[in-house]
Scaffold this motif. Structure first.
Motif: not given
Length: 81
Positions: A65, A67, A71-72, A74-75, A78
């Protein structure tokens, strides 16, 4: 060039152990095994992976992946919806 400091090159056949593919290249390796290749006898070096069996060259590579850091984050941390 100075004499006596450079290695002796010879033509050697490299054979992929996984697929059996063979190719001829110059090398300083001195293997004890030999093989008949294209009408001549050459020393043989067996290799585990070559471009014939490596996933990158065969198109079977799996991509992780991709990301980014934001993004990591926030995932993982987040806001929950």
């Amino acid at each position: 060039m100075k004499q006596g400091i450079h290695p002796d090159y010879q033509k050697v056949v490299f054979m992929d152990s996984a697929t059996g593919a063979k190719f001829l290249a110059g090398s300083t390796l001195k293997p004890s095994e030999t093989i008949d290749y294209e009408g001549n006898t050459y020393p043989l070096v067996r290799v585990e992976v070559s471009s014939d069996s490596h996933p990158f060259y065969t198109g079977k590579q799996k991509f992780a992946q991709a990301d980014g850091r934001i993004e990591k984050f926030n995932k993982k941390y987040g806001l929950k919806k």
